[in-house]
Design a protein around this motif. Structure first.
Motif, PDB file in Angstrom:
ATOM      1  N   ASN A 155       0.806  -1.223   0.000  1.00 34.26           N
ATOM      2  CA  ASN A 155       0.000   0.000   0.000  1.00 34.26           C
ATOM      3  C   ASN A 155       0.836   1.268   0.000  1.00 34.26           C
ATOM      4  N   VAL A 156       2.134   1.137   0.212  1.00 30.10           N
ATOM      5  CA  VAL A 156       3.027   2.303   0.171  1.00 30.10           C
ATOM      6  C   VAL A 156       3.346   2.754  -1.257  1.00 30.10           C
ATOM      7  N   PRO A 157       3.488   1.861  -2.254  1.00 29.39           N
ATOM      8  CA  PRO A 157       3.877   2.291  -3.603  1.00 29.39           C
ATOM      9  C   PRO A 157       3.106   3.480  -4.174  1.00 29.39           C
ATOM     10  N   ARG A 181      -5.848   4.610 -16.863  1.00 26.60           N
ATOM     11  CA  ARG A 181      -5.448   3.870 -18.070  1.00 26.60           C
ATOM     12  C   ARG A 181      -3.939   3.880 -18.302  1.00 26.60           C
ATOM     13  N   ASP A 182      -3.208   4.611 -17.502  1.00 32.38           N
ATOM     14  CA  ASP A 182      -1.749   4.674 -17.643  1.00 32.38           C
ATOM     15  C   ASP A 182      -1.166   3.289 -17.346  1.00 32.38           C
ATOM     16  N   PRO A 183      -0.413   2.690 -18.299  1.00 31.18           N
ATOM     17  CA  PRO A 183       0.161   1.349 -18.075  1.00 31.18           C
ATOM     18  C   PRO A 183       0.976   1.261 -16.788  1.00 31.18           C
ATOM     19  N   HIS A 184       1.643   2.361 -16.429  1.00 32.09           N
ATOM     20  CA  HIS A 184       2.445   2.383 -15.205  1.00 32.09           C
ATOM     21  C   HIS A 184       1.559   2.138 -13.983  1.00 32.09           C
ATOM     22  N   HIS A 185       0.406   2.783 -13.935  1.00 31.23           N
ATOM     23  CA  HIS A 185      -0.506   2.620 -12.806  1.00 31.23           C
ATOM     24  C   HIS A 185      -1.296   1.315 -12.904  1.00 31.23           C
ATOM     25  N   MET A 186      -1.631   0.911 -14.137  1.00 28.98           N
ATOM     26  CA  MET A 186      -2.369  -0.340 -14.308  1.00 28.98           C
ATOM     27  C   MET A 186      -1.539  -1.535 -13.862  1.00 28.98           C
ATOM     28  N   SER A 187      -0.228  -1.477 -14.079  1.00 23.52           N
ATOM     29  CA  SER A 187       0.635  -2.580 -13.640  1.00 23.52           C
ATOM     30  C   SER A 187       0.577  -2.726 -12.121  1.00 23.52           C
ATOM     31  N   TYR A 188       0.485  -1.600 -11.419  1.00 21.63           N
ATOM     32  CA  TYR A 188       0.375  -1.662  -9.952  1.00 21.63           C
ATOM     33  C   TYR A 188      -0.931  -2.326  -9.545  1.00 21.63           C
ATOM     34  N   ILE A 189      -2.026  -1.950 -10.192  1.00 21.35           N
ATOM     35  CA  ILE A 189      -3.326  -2.513  -9.841  1.00 21.35           C
ATOM     36  C   ILE A 189      -3.340  -4.028 -10.050  1.00 21.35           C
ATOM     37  N   LEU A 190      -2.734  -4.484 -11.145  1.00 20.75           N
ATOM     38  CA  LEU A 190      -2.691  -5.928 -11.413  1.00 20.75           C
ATOM     39  C   LEU A 190      -1.883  -6.662 -10.354  1.00 20.75           C
ATOM     40  N   VAL A 191      -0.729  -6.125 -10.011  1.00 20.27           N
ATOM     41  CA  VAL A 191       0.092  -6.748  -8.971  1.00 20.27           C
ATOM     42  C   VAL A 191      -0.624  -6.682  -7.622  1.00 20.27           C
ATOM     43  N   TYR A 192      -1.235  -5.539  -7.340  1.00 27.12           N
ATOM     44  CA  TYR A 192      -1.955  -5.343  -6.079  1.00 27.12           C
ATOM     45  C   TYR A 192      -3.082  -6.365  -5.938  1.00 27.12           C
ATOM     46  N   PHE A 193      -3.840  -6.543  -7.016  1.00 25.41           N
ATOM     47  CA  PHE A 193      -4.918  -7.531  -7.002  1.00 25.41           C
ATOM     48  C   PHE A 193      -4.380  -8.933  -6.742  1.00 25.41           C
TER      49      PHE A 193
END
Length: 335
Positions: A155-157, A181-193
Motif C-alpha cells: 500500500n506504500v507504492p 489507463r496509464d500502463p504504469h498505474h495499471m501494472s500496480y493494480i494488477l500486482v496489487y490484485f
C-alpha cells in the motif's frame, strides 16, 4: 488545493452529482448502520482482551489483530463515508484523499491477511499435515507482524508514484485508482490484485477446504462412535463457513468490478453501480466481530457483560477458560 480537488470531483460528474441529495443521505444512513456497530464491537473485543488475561490465548491474538484492523478501517473508511455522504462530496482535499485511501487500504488488506493466517493456523493445527503442532504465542505474534508488513509493503507504492489513490464511486471515498489507463498505474493494480486479494483468497480456499474435509471425516467418525465430539466440531465448522462466506460476499464484488475495469477499459459503469461494491467491502468490518463473539465462548463470557455494563462472573469463567483453542487443538485427524 481543496478548491481544485472539489473541481476535479465535480468534473468527473460532468457537471451534475451522480446522486440526488436524498440518495447521498441514504448512503450515509446505511453506512452509519454498519459503521456504528463495527466501531463498538471491534473496540469492545480489543478492550476486554486488554482487561482480562484469560483472553490472551495465541489464537485470540489473531482475532484481536483483526479487530484492530477492522476498527481502523471502520474509523478511517466507514465514519468518513458517513460524513462525506451527508455532505454530498469529499471535503478532505487531495492530500486528505490520499491519506484516507492509504489508511483504508492498509487496514482492509491487513484484515484480509489475518483471515488467511487464521485459515492456515486452523489447517495446520486441526489437519496436522506436518504432524502435531501447537499454536504458540510466538507463532501468533509472527503472523500478526506478517499481516501488517505485507499490507504496508503493497500500500506504500502509490505514495511513491507507482499507482495512486483517487476518488471512487460517487466521489465520497478514496481508494487505489482502478480506472487509470496509464500502463504504469495499471501494472500496480494488477500486482496489487494478485498479492493482496488473489493470494489471501487462494490461501483461505485451500486451507478451509482441507479443514472442512477433515471436520467432515471426524463428524462421521464421531457419529459412529456416539457423537461425542460432533457438536464441538460442527461449531468450529460453522465459524469457518461464516468467515469464508462473509469474506466472499464483502470483497469478491469489489475485486471483480475492479478487474473488469482494468481488463475492459472501455466498459461504462455508472458511479452508483461502482459505489455498491465499495460500500459492501466496507461493511465487512462489522461481520467478523459478530462471528467470533457468537462462536467463541471466551469472548461471549466477557464481551456480553461489558456491553451490558455488568460484572463478569469470574468463578464461572475459570471453569471454561479456553473453548475455541480446545476445539482447535482436539485430536481431530481422520482415522
Amino acid at each position: 488545493m481543496h478548491d481544485s480537488f472539489v473541481s476535479h470531483n465535480s468534473s468527473s460528474w460532468q457537471g451534475e452529482p451522480p446522486l440526488s441529495r436524498g440518495g447521498f443521505i441514504l448512503l450515509s444512513v446505511v453506512m452509519a448502520l454498519f459503521t456504528g456497530p463495527a466501531v463498538v464491537l471491534n473496540a469492545t473485543v480489543i478492550i476486554v482482551s486488554l482487561l482480562h488475561k484469560q483472553l490472551r490465548q495465541p489464537l485470540n491474538y489473531a482475532l484481536v489483530n483483526m479487530a484492530v484492523a477492522d476498527l481502523g478501517s471502520a474509523v478511517t473508511g466507514g465514519l468518513l463515508s458517513v460524513v462525506h455522504n451527508a455532505q454530498g462530496f469529499s471535503s478532505l482535499g487531495r492530500t486528505g484523499c490520499v491519506m484516507e485511501g492509504f489508511a483504508v487500504s492498509l487496514f482492509g488488506i491487513t484484515s484480509l491477511c489475518t483471515v488467511a493466517l487464521i485459515a492456515v493456523e486452523r489447517m495446520f493445527v486441526v489437519c496436522k499435515p506436518l504432524g502435531h503442532m501447537t499454536f504458540q504465542k510466538k507463532h501468533a505474534l509472527a503472523a500478526i507482524a506478517l499481516s501488517w508488513i505485507w499490507s504496508l509493503t503493497w500500500n506504500v507504492p502509490p505514495l511513491l508514484g507507482w499507482g495512486r489513490y483517487e476518488l471512487e464511486g460517487v466521489g465520497t471515498s478514496c481508494a487505489p485508482d482502478w480506472r487509470n489507463r496509464d500502463p504504469h498505474h495499471m501494472s500496480y493494480i494488477l500486482v496489487y490484485f494478485a498479492v493482496c486479494f488473489a493470494v489471501p483468497f487462494v490461501v483461505i480456499l485451500v486451507s478451509y477446504s482441507r479443514l472442512m474435509w477433515t471436520l467432515h471425516q471426524v463428524s462421521k467418525l464421531a457419529c459412529l462412535e456416539g457423537g461425542a465430539v460432533a457438536k464441538k466440531e460442527l461449531k468450529v465448522a460453522s465459524m469457518v463457513v461464516l468467515m469464508v462466506l462473509t469474506f466472499l460476499i464483502s470483497w469478491l464484488p469489489y475485486a471483480g468490478l475492479s478487474m473488469l475495469v482494468v481488463f475492459n477499459p472501455h466498459v461504462e459503469i455508472s458511479p452508483l453501480v461502482g459505489t455498491i461494491p465499495v460500500y459492501l467491502a466496507k461493511t465487512s468490518t462489522v461481520y467478523n466481530p459478530i462471528i467470533y463473539i457468537y462462536c467463541n465462548k471466551q469472548f461471549q463470557r466477557y464481551v456480553v457483560p461489558f456491553l451490558l455494563c455488568k460484572e463478569v462472573r469470574i468463578q464461572e469463567d475459570t471453569s471454561e477458560v479456553v473453548t475455541t483453542v480446545e476445539l482447535s487443538t482436539n485430536k481431530v485427524s481422520p482415522a
